[in-house]
Design a protein around this motif. Structure first.
Motif, mmCIF file in Angstrom:
data_model
loop_
_atom_site.group_PDB
_atom_site.id
_atom_site.type_symbol
_atom_site.label_atom_id
_atom_site.label_comp_id
_atom_site.label_asym_id
_atom_site.label_seq_id
_atom_site.Cartn_x
_atom_site.Cartn_y
_atom_site.Cartn_z
ATOM 1 N N SER A 55 -5.892 7.447 2.240
ATOM 2 C CA SER A 55 -5.268 6.550 3.224
ATOM 3 C C SER A 55 -5.733 5.108 3.082
ATOM 4 C CB SER A 55 -5.534 7.032 4.652
ATOM 5 O OG SER A 55 -5.015 8.317 4.847
ATOM 6 N N CYS B 268 1.047 4.114 -3.036
ATOM 7 C CA CYS B 268 0.793 5.526 -2.748
ATOM 8 C C CYS B 268 2.015 6.404 -3.020
ATOM 9 C CB CYS B 268 0.313 5.691 -1.308
ATOM 10 S SG CYS B 268 -1.357 5.049 -1.052
ATOM 11 N N GLN B 269 3.190 5.836 -2.956
ATOM 12 C CA GLN B 269 4.409 6.569 -3.322
ATOM 13 C C GLN B 269 4.490 6.728 -4.836
ATOM 14 O OE1 GLN B 269 6.598 7.820 -1.076
ATOM 15 N NE2 GLN B 269 7.857 8.712 -2.657
ATOM 16 N N PRO C 31 0.897 9.270 -5.940
ATOM 17 C CA PRO C 31 0.630 9.957 -4.672
ATOM 18 C C PRO C 31 -0.822 10.365 -4.425
ATOM 19 C CG PRO C 31 2.569 10.873 -5.744
ATOM 20 C CD PRO C 31 1.942 9.922 -6.717
ATOM 21 N N SER D 176 -2.826 8.410 -1.928
ATOM 22 C CA SER D 176 -2.562 8.570 -0.491
ATOM 23 C C SER D 176 -3.581 9.485 0.173
ATOM 24 C CB SER D 176 -1.145 9.071 -0.248
ATOM 25 O OG SER D 176 -0.997 10.397 -0.725
ATOM 26 N N THR D 177 -4.297 10.298 -0.591
ATOM 27 C CA THR D 177 -5.274 11.212 0.003
ATOM 28 C C THR D 177 -6.415 10.484 0.691
ATOM 29 O OG1 THR D 177 -6.573 11.427 -2.037
ATOM 30 C CG2 THR D 177 -4.759 13.008 -1.697
ATOM 31 N N THR E 219 0.833 -1.204 0.000
ATOM 32 C CA THR E 219 0.000 0.000 0.000
ATOM 33 C C THR E 219 0.867 1.253 0.000
ATOM 34 O OG1 THR E 219 -1.769 -1.167 1.182
ATOM 35 C CG2 THR E 219 -1.813 1.246 1.237
ATOM 36 N N ALA E 220 1.895 1.271 0.835
ATOM 37 C CA ALA E 220 2.791 2.427 0.889
ATOM 38 C C ALA E 220 3.492 2.648 -0.453
ATOM 39 C CB ALA E 220 3.825 2.244 2.004
#
Length: 146
Positions: free
Chosen positions: A31, A21-22, A25, A28-29, A17-18
């Motif tokens: 979460s 989102c990297q 991006p 990531s808003t 997931t990280a």
């Protein structure tokens, strides 16, 4: 096996997931947290937070669209043949109920002919914590096969 699916299996849901989102991006808003990724299926949860609510205090329509595109895209990547490419071309959505809790987005590609090039509709359903379907999307993915 797709690189995304390989990463999910090797790194686990949190690190995957990280990484997603990297790489993208905007996701990531909301979460997100992936809970499943395999060919023909992806699932992620999105926590209810004030930052993604609208003037009614419910999850904003675009946050739901963001979650739908996230699971549809990762599932598409995990499902297409090696060497194939994909891009989303459109999205049709239905807002079925107010989302007042965390939500769970599920993409189901079991009826998609992944080995055929062209446009394919990927269905995504989003549920609240009581299991009520609050949102449905059909995301058109264009598949190019080399």
């Amino acid at each position: 096996m797709s690189q995304l699916l390989n990463l999910y299996k090797s790194a686990g849901a949190d690190q995957f997931t990280a990484a997603v989102c990297q790489f993208a991006p905007y996701f990531s808003t909301i979460s997100p947290q992936f809970t499943d990724l395999q060919p023909n299926r992806a699932e992620a949860t999105v926590p209810f937070r004030r930052e993604i609510t609208n003037h009614l205090g419910t999850v904003h329509a675009i946050a739901l669209c963001n979650a739908a595109e996230l699971v549809a895209g990762t599932m598409t990547d995990a499902s297409i043949p090696a060497g194939a490419r994909w891009i989303p071309k459109g999205m049709t959505v239905q807002y079925l109920a107010k989302a007042k809790t965390d939500v769970r987005a599920v993409a189901d590609g079991s009826q998609v002919a992944w080995t055929q090039p062209g446009d394919h509709e990927v269905p995504v359903d989003i549920f609240d914590t009581q299991g009520t379907k609050v949102f449905h999307a059909r995301i058109t993915m264009n598949i190019k096969i080399d």
